[in-house]
Structures are given as C-alpha cells and as structure tokens.
Design a protein around this motif. Structure first.
Motif, PDB file in Angstrom:
ATOM      1  N   LEU A   1       0.824  -1.207   0.000  1.00 13.43           N
ATOM      2  CA  LEU A   1       0.000   0.000   0.000  1.00 13.43           C
ATOM      3  C   LEU A   1       0.861   1.261   0.000  1.00 13.43           C
ATOM      4  CD1 LEU A   1      -2.844  -1.038   2.463  1.00 13.43           C
ATOM      5  CD2 LEU A   1      -3.008  -0.748  -0.020  1.00 13.43           C
ATOM      6  N   GLY A   2       1.943   1.253   0.776  1.00 12.75           N
ATOM      7  CA  GLY A   2       2.837   2.403   0.810  1.00 12.75           C
ATOM      8  C   GLY A   2       3.508   2.650  -0.531  1.00 12.75           C
ATOM      9  N   LEU A   3       3.983   1.592  -1.166  1.00  8.68           N
ATOM     10  CA  LEU A   3       4.613   1.735  -2.476  1.00  8.68           C
ATOM     11  C   LEU A   3       3.605   2.213  -3.523  1.00  8.68           C
ATOM     12  CD1 LEU A   3       6.877  -1.446  -2.483  1.00  8.68           C
ATOM     13  CD2 LEU A   3       7.632   0.933  -2.399  1.00  8.68           C
ATOM     14  N   ALA A   4       2.383   1.682  -3.457  1.00 11.58           N
ATOM     15  CA  ALA A   4       1.347   2.112  -4.393  1.00 11.58           C
ATOM     16  C   ALA A   4       1.013   3.583  -4.178  1.00 11.58           C
ATOM     17  CB  ALA A   4       0.098   1.246  -4.223  1.00 11.58           C
ATOM     18  N   SER A   5       0.932   3.992  -2.920  1.00 11.03           N
ATOM     19  CA  SER A   5       0.631   5.398  -2.625  1.00 11.03           C
ATOM     20  C   SER A   5       1.732   6.316  -3.155  1.00 11.03           C
ATOM     21  CB  SER A   5       0.477   5.588  -1.121  1.00 11.03           C
ATOM     22  OG  SER A   5       0.348   6.943  -0.800  1.00 11.03           O
ATOM     23  N   ARG A   6       2.952   5.866  -3.042  1.00 11.26           N
ATOM     24  CA  ARG A   6       4.070   6.711  -3.478  1.00 11.26           C
ATOM     25  C   ARG A   6       4.200   6.772  -4.998  1.00 11.26           C
ATOM     26  NH1 ARG A   6      10.242   6.843  -1.389  1.00 11.26           N
ATOM     27  NH2 ARG A   6      10.924   8.402  -2.865  1.00 11.26           N
ATOM     28  N   TYR A   7       4.066   5.626  -5.666  1.00  5.85           N
ATOM     29  CA  TYR A   7       4.361   5.582  -7.097  1.00  5.85           C
ATOM     30  C   TYR A   7       3.130   5.600  -8.004  1.00  5.85           C
ATOM     31  CZ  TYR A   7       9.056   4.558  -5.559  1.00  5.85           C
ATOM     32  OH  TYR A   7      10.283   4.631  -4.967  1.00  5.85           O
ATOM     33  N   LEU A   8       1.966   5.321  -7.460  1.00  6.08           N
ATOM     34  CA  LEU A   8       0.765   5.297  -8.302  1.00  6.08           C
ATOM     35  C   LEU A   8      -0.197   6.436  -7.979  1.00  6.08           C
ATOM     36  CD1 LEU A   8       0.003   1.467  -8.283  1.00  6.08           C
ATOM     37  CD2 LEU A   8       1.189   2.796 -10.030  1.00  6.08           C
ATOM     38  N   ASN A   9       0.263   7.415  -7.248  1.00  8.65           N
ATOM     39  CA  ASN A   9      -0.595   8.509  -6.823  1.00  8.65           C
ATOM     40  C   ASN A   9      -0.443   9.712  -7.759  1.00  8.65           C
ATOM     41  OD1 ASN A   9      -2.553   9.522  -5.229  1.00  8.65           O
ATOM     42  ND2 ASN A   9      -1.242   9.968  -3.481  1.00  8.65           N
ATOM     43  N   GLN A  10      -0.271   9.455  -9.042  1.00 11.23           N
ATOM     44  CA  GLN A  10      -0.110  10.503 -10.040  1.00 11.23           C
ATOM     45  C   GLN A  10      -1.032  10.195 -11.202  1.00 11.23           C
ATOM     46  OE1 GLN A  10       3.871   9.667 -11.079  1.00 11.23           O
ATOM     47  NE2 GLN A  10       4.579   9.731  -8.985  1.00 11.23           N
ATOM     48  N   ASN A  11      -1.498  11.229 -11.858  1.00  8.33           N
ATOM     49  CA  ASN A  11      -2.347  11.016 -13.027  1.00  8.33           C
ATOM     50  C   ASN A  11      -1.485  10.592 -14.210  1.00  8.33           C
ATOM     51  OD1 ASN A  11      -4.675  11.690 -11.691  1.00  8.33           O
ATOM     52  ND2 ASN A  11      -4.527  13.862 -12.220  1.00  8.33           N
ATOM     53  N   SER A  12      -1.947   9.570 -14.913  1.00  8.45           N
ATOM     54  CA  SER A  12      -1.263   9.115 -16.117  1.00  8.45           C
ATOM     55  C   SER A  12      -2.267   8.388 -16.996  1.00  8.45           C
ATOM     56  CB  SER A  12      -0.095   8.175 -15.775  1.00  8.45           C
ATOM     57  OG  SER A  12      -0.588   6.963 -15.261  1.00  8.45           O
ATOM     58  N   LYS A  13      -1.919   8.200 -18.250  1.00  7.33           N
ATOM     59  CA  LYS A  13      -2.802   7.488 -19.173  1.00  7.33           C
ATOM     60  C   LYS A  13      -2.992   6.037 -18.731  1.00  7.33           C
ATOM     61  CE  LYS A  13      -2.067  10.118 -23.377  1.00  7.33           C
ATOM     62  NZ  LYS A  13      -1.686  10.074 -24.790  1.00  7.33           N
ATOM     63  N   GLN A  14      -1.902   5.420 -18.275  1.00 12.15           N
ATOM     64  CA  GLN A  14      -1.976   4.023 -17.858  1.00 12.15           C
ATOM     65  C   GLN A  14      -2.886   3.861 -16.645  1.00 12.15           C
ATOM     66  OE1 GLN A  14       0.939   5.650 -18.262  1.00 12.15           O
ATOM     67  NE2 GLN A  14       1.947   4.651 -19.986  1.00 12.15           N
ATOM     68  N   LEU A  15      -2.746   4.751 -15.674  1.00 13.22           N
ATOM     69  CA  LEU A  15      -3.573   4.668 -14.474  1.00 13.22           C
ATOM     70  C   LEU A  15      -5.033   4.919 -14.799  1.00 13.22           C
ATOM     71  CD1 LEU A  15      -3.523   4.133 -11.467  1.00 13.22           C
ATOM     72  CD2 LEU A  15      -3.155   6.565 -11.088  1.00 13.22           C
ATOM     73  N   SER A  16      -5.304   5.862 -15.686  1.00 14.31           N
ATOM     74  CA  SER A  16      -6.676   6.137 -16.103  1.00 14.31           C
ATOM     75  C   SER A  16      -7.275   4.922 -16.819  1.00 14.31           C
ATOM     76  CB  SER A  16      -6.704   7.361 -17.016  1.00 14.31           C
ATOM     77  OG  SER A  16      -8.003   7.600 -17.477  1.00 14.31           O
ATOM     78  N   TYR A  17      -6.482   4.326 -17.710  1.00 18.52           N
ATOM     79  CA  TYR A  17      -6.931   3.136 -18.437  1.00 18.52           C
ATOM     80  C   TYR A  17      -7.239   2.001 -17.463  1.00 18.52           C
ATOM     81  CZ  TYR A  17      -6.690  -0.953 -21.506  1.00 18.52           C
ATOM     82  OH  TYR A  17      -6.976  -2.120 -22.161  1.00 18.52           O
ATOM     83  N   LEU A  18      -6.317   1.741 -16.529  1.00 18.18           N
ATOM     84  CA  LEU A  18      -6.504   0.648 -15.583  1.00 18.18           C
ATOM     85  C   LEU A  18      -7.651   0.922 -14.615  1.00 18.18           C
ATOM     86  CD1 LEU A  18      -2.782  -0.232 -14.886  1.00 18.18           C
ATOM     87  CD2 LEU A  18      -4.421  -1.542 -16.242  1.00 18.18           C
ATOM     88  N   SER A  19      -7.852   2.190 -14.242  1.00 17.19           N
ATOM     89  CA  SER A  19      -8.972   2.528 -13.369  1.00 17.19           C
ATOM     90  C   SER A  19     -10.299   2.222 -14.049  1.00 17.19           C
ATOM     91  CB  SER A  19      -8.925   4.003 -12.975  1.00 17.19           C
ATOM     92  OG  SER A  19      -7.806   4.265 -12.182  1.00 17.19           O
ATOM     93  N   ASP A  20     -10.396   2.538 -15.337  1.00 18.04           N
ATOM     94  CA  ASP A  20     -11.616   2.213 -16.081  1.00 18.04           C
ATOM     95  C   ASP A  20     -11.785   0.713 -16.250  1.00 18.04           C
ATOM     96  OD1 ASP A  20     -12.361   4.843 -16.370  1.00 18.04           O
ATOM     97  OD2 ASP A  20     -11.560   5.056 -18.405  1.00 18.04           O
ATOM     98  N   ALA A  21     -10.698  -0.040 -16.276  1.00 19.53           N
ATOM     99  CA  ALA A  21     -10.749  -1.477 -16.542  1.00 19.53           C
ATOM    100  C   ALA A  21     -11.110  -2.313 -15.321  1.00 19.53           C
ATOM    101  CB  ALA A  21      -9.415  -1.952 -17.099  1.00 19.53           C
ATOM    102  N   VAL A  22     -10.991  -1.768 -14.123  1.00 17.62           N
ATOM    103  CA  VAL A  22     -11.146  -2.570 -12.904  1.00 17.62           C
ATOM    104  C   VAL A  22     -12.512  -3.256 -12.839  1.00 17.62           C
ATOM    105  CG1 VAL A  22     -11.345  -2.428 -10.391  1.00 17.62           C
ATOM    106  CG2 VAL A  22      -9.476  -1.304 -11.538  1.00 17.62           C
ATOM    107  N   TYR A  23     -13.580  -2.512 -12.973  1.00 13.77           N
ATOM    108  CA  TYR A  23     -14.915  -3.101 -12.808  1.00 13.77           C
ATOM    109  C   TYR A  23     -15.247  -4.099 -13.925  1.00 13.77           C
ATOM    110  CZ  TYR A  23     -19.772  -3.427 -11.373  1.00 13.77           C
ATOM    111  OH  TYR A  23     -20.987  -3.888 -10.951  1.00 13.77           O
TER     112      TYR A  23
END
Length: 163
Positions: A52-74
């Motif tokens: 959780l700490g590593l995710a908070s540090r490295y995945l707490n930024q807006n990016s195309k990949q994060l947006s894509y994966l956020s839409d893909a979760v459900y």
C-alpha cells in the motif's frame, strides 16, 4: 523503512519455517509455535502495508496508464470469473496436469479480460452495461434511452437467474 521491516519479517518467517516448523513434533515448545504464528501474521500485515505504501508513493499521479486501468477494474471484475470457469471447464477435458492447466487458465483469463475490456471500451452500449464512463456527452434523453435499453437487455437474464 516499511519495506525493509517487511523484508526482515519475511526472512524471520523463512528462518522459523526451516528451523522450527519443519522439525515440529509433539515435544516442540508451544511458545515457539505461537511465536512462529505471530511472525507469520506480522509478516502478512507488514507486506500488505508495504505494498500500500509503495502504491501510494508511485501510483498517486495522473497518467494514461492509471486512467486506463482505473476504467478497466470493474469490467475485469465482472468478466474474470466467467472466463476462469469456462477456461477451466474446457481445459479439464484434456488432462494437462495441474501445473500446465493452472498456467493456461491464468493466461487465458488475462488475455480474455484484456480483450473483453478493449471491446467494452469501444462499444457505447457495452460501456453502459459494464459501468464504464461514456466517451461522449450525450443529452439527458439519449442517456435515459441508453439506460432503458440496458435494463431491457439485462432484466430477462436476471429473471432467468432468479426464477
């Protein structure tokens, strides 16, 4: 520092397993067994916190990949179990062995989820059915018609399952 603590806990767990747990019998100290169980529980918590700490540090930024994966979760959540069951059922007919069959089920599930989401994100009606945000800003009347269409499509399936 949390990662180092989790790593030390993991190494302690490995040491406990090799020194105590493998050779445990009815004469093994209850204190040692309880200490090992405590190390195991602590290791699980620390590793989860480290992730959780590593995710908070490295995945707490807006990016195309994060947006894509956020839409893909459900959609992945909805589709993955069906793919696992179908792939497992079909592969079980071939007596491939547990290792190969498991690897193939995992591979088929990953590829199937990716392919399903790519289809879902390209078809507006499927976006509504799988809870993905619409690409276009439709008028409220068009949105209502889309939701009504989705309900008309899904209600018969729901009734079939329930009745």
């Amino acid at each position: 520092s949390l990662v180092i603590t989790a790593l030390v806990s993991y190494l302690s767990l490995i040491a406990f397993y090799n020194v105590v747990w493998i050779n445990a019998d009815k004469h093994t100290s209850e204190f040692l067994l309880t200490a090992g169980k405590l190390i195991h529980s602590l290791n699980r918590v620390l590793c989860a916190l480290a992730v959780l700490g590593l995710a908070s540090r490295y995945l707490n930024q807006n990016s195309k990949q994060l947006s894509y994966l956020s839409d893909a979760v459900y959609p992945y959540y909805i589709v993955h179990q069906t793919i696992i069951i179908a792939a497992g059922f079909e592969l079980s007919k071939y007596s491939l062995g547990i290792g190969l069959e498991s690897a193939l089920v995992i591979l088929i599930t990953i590829v199937g989820c990716i392919a399903s989401f790519e289809l879902i994100r390209r078809v507006e009606l499927l976006r509504v059915l799988f809870g993905v945000r619409l690409k276009n800003n439709y008028t409220p009347n068009v949105q209502k018609m889309g939701y009504i269409t989705a309900a008309v499509i899904t209600i018969p399936f729901a009734l079939e399952i329930l009745l």
